[in-house]
Write a protein that holds these residues in place. Structure first.
Motif, short mmCIF file in Angstrom:
data_model
loop_
_atom_site.label_atom_id
_atom_site.label_comp_id
_atom_site.label_asym_id
_atom_site.label_seq_id
_atom_site.Cartn_x
_atom_site.Cartn_y
_atom_site.Cartn_z
N ASP A 16 13.56 2.30 -12.17
CA ASP A 16 14.61 3.31 -12.03
C ASP A 16 15.81 3.05 -12.93
N ASP A 17 15.93 1.87 -13.49
CA ASP A 17 17.07 1.61 -14.36
C ASP A 17 16.70 1.97 -15.81
N VAL A 18 17.48 2.91 -16.36
CA VAL A 18 17.18 3.44 -17.68
C VAL A 18 17.19 2.36 -18.75
N ARG A 21 14.27 0.09 -18.51
CA ARG A 21 13.05 0.83 -18.86
C ARG A 21 12.94 0.96 -20.37
N ASN A 22 14.09 1.26 -20.99
CA ASN A 22 14.10 1.43 -22.44
C ASN A 22 13.75 0.13 -23.17
N MET A 26 10.49 -0.14 -25.46
CA MET A 26 10.62 -0.42 -26.89
C MET A 26 9.86 -1.68 -27.29
N VAL A 37 6.54 6.17 -19.12
CA VAL A 37 7.57 5.69 -18.17
C VAL A 37 7.72 6.63 -16.99
N ALA A 38 8.16 6.05 -15.90
CA ALA A 38 8.48 6.84 -14.71
C ALA A 38 9.75 6.27 -14.08
N GLY A 39 10.61 7.17 -13.54
CA GLY A 39 11.92 6.76 -13.01
C GLY A 39 11.94 6.44 -11.53
N ASP A 40 10.89 6.84 -10.82
CA ASP A 40 10.85 6.48 -9.40
C ASP A 40 9.42 6.35 -8.92
N GLU A 43 7.13 9.64 -8.98
CA GLU A 43 6.75 9.99 -10.35
C GLU A 43 5.71 8.99 -10.87
N TYR B 508 17.12 -6.76 -25.62
CA TYR B 508 17.30 -6.23 -26.97
C TYR B 508 17.58 -7.33 -27.96
N ARG B 528 21.14 0.72 -28.77
CA ARG B 528 20.88 0.51 -27.33
C ARG B 528 21.73 -0.63 -26.75
N VAL B 667 13.07 10.48 -14.24
CA VAL B 667 12.85 10.06 -15.63
C VAL B 667 13.43 11.09 -16.59
#
Lengths: 128, 712
Positions: A16-18, A21-22, A26, A37-40, A43, B508, B528, B667
């Motif tokens: 859930d943490d963007v 997740r990013n 990456m 990806v899924a946020g919860d 999903e 990162y 980022r 998302v």
């Protein structure tokens, strides 16, 4: 280096943490994985059932459906049983870890204690 | 002259003089007593002079004493008139009336020195002496009649204005006067008219009736309850009458029927038997008569034993002080037929508790009055206290006839105030004795109730105190537990919130070491990383704000601010974001420019930023509209969006610390990752300005945040 797209391993990140997740997305893409990806939890579960990824990186504390429930459902459904699941959580309690393994998790990692490369290492070894 | 006349004159003079002096010295400051003394003295002078005149030899001597007789009689009506002014209450007693009263007898006395009133003596050998009257003699007659008539008018008028007891006093005076007048008229006027002049000598004797009844009226004392005396006299009269009758009857029986010759030894035996019979029967007979007379004359009287036993019942019927006081009073007044009563309890020189029945005004004794009564330490009887005594003033001001002290173990714990009896009678000696005994009992009962009440009160106070302290402790504990809990929560949430962007940043940065990272990826990593650092710094700033808010350490730097400009500046900061998301952001300006707002522009700017960034975060199509208007002298700002809306159950938690609506996580919302502190901080900032913040939302359609700020 990356093979044909059909042969590429698929990884689902349920987090859930963007920002986190990013980072995972990456980093794993850098190694040539196909990343969704899924946020919860909800999903995550629906994507997992539909896309049948090779591996799921699963956070536990999430809105709607908790990671533990997602794990339970995935591991108790024949179609998704074979998907590898790495639990990636902020929770450090042993009881949570034990429960995770009982439900069939393939590995268990505590976010704050695990470097990104360690996580990537686990993913790689599970996908061999 | 005969001896009888001498004895009569002697008795009259001495008796009147003694009574006069007795009354005078009893209270020589009182004008009434003085006036009475004057009357008695004048009567004595008149009486003695009369006698000496009769026995004097020689013309000049007889003339002198005859004139002295007149001199005395001038002052009798004068002093009586003066007495009528002073007794039993003073009326019209001023200098003018004194001149009017005493000038005539003084003038007459001067005239007496000459020969204009009494010119001489008829004959030295005719007794009683017959004076020869001068031309001004009628003046004396006029004065005598006028003064007497005035005296009666004054007494008559006083009868209507005075109290019961004083009315009785006037009756005594008038009764004495008329009785003396009637009797003297019989012996000195009516009988001589029929030729019996011998009794003329006893005329002066009747002045004793008048003087003594008047003296009694003045010094009327509870020791001499007139009714009591009358009743006792009647009882004894009947008793002796009965005994004599019985005795005579028995003697007759014995003498006439039993023994033929009722002489010698038989007579002794008979007398002895009768005497024995009388000795044994006298007590029962007396008791019977006493009961009869009591039943007739003391219908409203109380029985002492009954009274005390009933009082005990009252004393043990309750232990609650106010109730007990009321019951005591009610009981006393019912049983003894008293018009008014009050119990005043004192403690440390101040009133502790009072209860009164029948009193029109409250008896709020002043500290000096309490002090005086305590120091006096004796039963106060209004009629007995001399004028000028502070006790008398106290009793008069509270309309009270009797004050008894409530004592336990020698300490005065209060007073019993009583008004007059319903019958109008004075309190007799017996009444007062009974009341004194009763008040001792009452005092004991009161002391018990008081002690009980104090214990009770103390218990209640103690209980309340303990309850309060316990509650306070519990509250403090609850607050501490709550504070501790929220602190723990805050720390764990804060550390979690901080740890995540740090973990991302760490990730990162660690990627930079990888061989496979190309320039493009490096750019991405840098971007980022910057976002994460940005988020971290916002988070730290918010956390500091929250801690300042929670500790109330935020100070507003208020200044006149144009809200239009502030809103526009805030919007500029979000232009890139909205363009990226392909949503609009617009500002609906008010039709008329608003007055400046008195706010801290920096803090309010934070509120705008929070609300706008929230709106953008949850909006995927459509856009954000900001509007400004004036309502009730306040500026009302609305930030509305066409976003996903907030579920109903979340709305009430919205402004809480660290709260993030569950649907906020998706998302699709790539920007999610707020601190959950923005709305909490915004709410506090708005409220510190004296404004309000609230939200309206429809799930799936959009959300509108409203808040108000003060205008200048």
């Amino acid at each position: 280096m990356p093979k044909a797209s059909s042969k590429r391993k698929r990884i689902l990140i349920v987090e859930d943490d963007v920002a986190l997740r990013n980072v995972y997305e990456m980093r794993l893409k850098l190694d040539g994985y196909d990343v969704i990806v899924a946020g919860d939890g909800e999903e995550g579960l629906s994507i997992a059932v539909k896309e049948k990824p090779d591996l799921v990186m699963l956070d536990l504390m999430m809105p709607k459906i908790s990671g533990m429930d997602v794990l339970d459902i995935l591991k108790s459904t024949p179609e998704t049983k074979k998907i590898s699941v790495i639990i990636l959580t902020a929770l450090t309690q042993e009881s949570v870890k034990t429960k995770g393994f009982v439900f069939g998790a393939d590995d268990f990692m505590v976010k704050s204690e695990s470097k990104l490369e360690e996580i990537v290492g686990k993913v790689k070894s599970l996908l061999k | 002259m005969d001896l009888n006349f001498f004895i009569i004159v002697f008795i009259v003079s001495i008796t009147n003089l003694i009574l006069g002096l007795f009354v005078f010295f009893r209270n020589w400051k009182s004008p009434a007593n003085f006036a009475f003394f004057g009357v008695a003295l004048s009567v004595s002078v008149w009486s003695i002079s009369n006698y000496i005149g009769e026995i004097s030899l020689g013309y000049n001597g007889v003339l002198f004493w005859t004139k002295m007789t007149f001199f005395g009689s001038f002052f009798i009506p004068a002093f009586f008139l003066f007495f009528s002014l002073c007794f039993p209450v003073q009326r019209y007693n001023n200098l003018i009336s004194k001149i009017f009263i005493f000038l005539p007898p003084i003038l007459l006395s001067f005239l007496l020195i000459g020969n204009t009133i009494v010119s001489g003596i008829n004959s030295l050998y005719v007794h009683p002496i017959e004076p020869l009257f001068g031309p001004f003699y009628p003046l004396f007659g006029c004065y005598f009649i006028t003064a007497s008539v005035f005296s009666f008018i004054i007494f008559w008028r006083k009868l209507k204005i005075v109290k019961v007891r004083q009315r009785i006093q006037i009756y005594f005076v008038l009764a004495g006067f008329f009785l003396a007048l009637i009797l003297a008229s019989i012996t000195n006027l009516i009988l001589p008219a029929f030729g019996y002049s011998q009794l003329g000598n006893i005329g002066p004797l009747f002045t004793i009736i008048f003087v003594s009844l008047t003296a009694y009226a003045i010094v009327k004392h509870h020791l001499m309850d007139i009714r009591f005396i009358v009743v006792k006299s009647i009882t004894y009269f009947f008793l002796f009458f009965t005994i004599i009758l019985v005795y005579t009857f028995f003697i007759f029986i014995f003498g006439a029927l039993v023994f033929k010759n009722f002489t010698g030894i038989e007579a002794y035996w008979a007398s002895m038997i009768v005497a024995l019979a009388i000795a044994f029967t006298i007590q029962p007979i007396k008791r019977v008569f006493t009961r009869w007379t009591d039943r007739i004359f003391f219908k409203d009287n109380y029985n002492f034993e009954e009274l005390t036993s009933k009082l005990n019942e009252v004393a043990t019927s309750t232990i609650v002080l106010p109730e007990l006081l009321f019951k005591f009073l009610n009981f006393l007044m019912e049983e003894m037929r008293i018009t008014r009563g009050a119990l005043i309890l004192i403690e440390k020189g101040k009133i502790y508790e009072t209860e009164s029945i029948g009193y029109k005004q409250a008896i709020n004794l002043l500290p000096k009055e309490i002090k005086h009564l305590v120091n006096d330490n004796k039963t106060e009887v209004f009629d007995e206290i001399e004028e000028g005594d502070f006790s008398k003033d106290i009793m008069r001001s509270y309309n009270t006839s009797l004050i008894l002290h409530l004592k336990t173990e020698g300490e005065i714990i209060g007073f019993l105030f009583l008004g007059e009896k319903k019958s109008g009678d004075i309190y007799s000696f017996q009444d007062i004795r009974v009341l004194e005994i009763i008040t001792d009992q009452v005092a004991l009962g009161i002391q018990n109730a008081k002690a009980y009440g104090k214990t009770q009160k103390f218990n209640l106070v103690l209980k309340a105190e303990i309850d309060r302290a316990t509650k306070e402790l519990r509250d403090v504990n609850d607050r501490l537990v709550q504070a501790d809990k929220s602190k723990d929560e805050f720390i764990s949430l804060a550390s979690h919130e901080i740890r995540t962007p740090i973990a991302a940043l760490e990730g990162y940065l660690s990627m930079l070491n990888l061989q496979k990272v190309d320039i493009k990826a490096r750019d991405e990593i840098a971007k980022r990383s910057y976002e994460s650092v940005e988020r971290l710094s916002t988070l730290v700033k918010d956390l500091l704000d929250v801690s300042r808010i929670d500790q109330k350490r935020i100070k507003l730097n208020k200044q006149p601010t144009r809200l239009e400009r502030l809103i526009q500046r805030a919007m500029e900061g979000f232009e890139l974001q909205t363009r990226d998301k392909k949503i609009y952001i617009k500002f609906q300006k008010p039709e008329k420019m608003l007055p400046e707002a008195n706010i801290d522009p920096e803090r309010v700017g934070e509120v705008f930023n929070n609300l706008i960034s929230n709106a953008i975060k949850y909006t995927y199509k459509g856009g954000i509209t900001i509007s400004l208007e004036e309502k009730d002298n306040m500026a009302q700002i609305t930030v509305s969006d066409t976003g996903m809306g907030i579920p109903k159950n979340a709305i009430s938690h919205l402004f809480q610390k660290f709260y993030q609506a569950e649907t906020a996580s998706s998302v699709l919302s790539n920007e999610r990752g707020g601190t959950g502190l923005g709305l909490y901080i915004s709410k506090n900032i708005v409220e510190m300005h004296g404004g309000k913040i609230w939200v309206e939302s429809t799930e799936g359609k959009g959300t509108a945040f409203y808040f108000t700020l003060p205008l200048i």
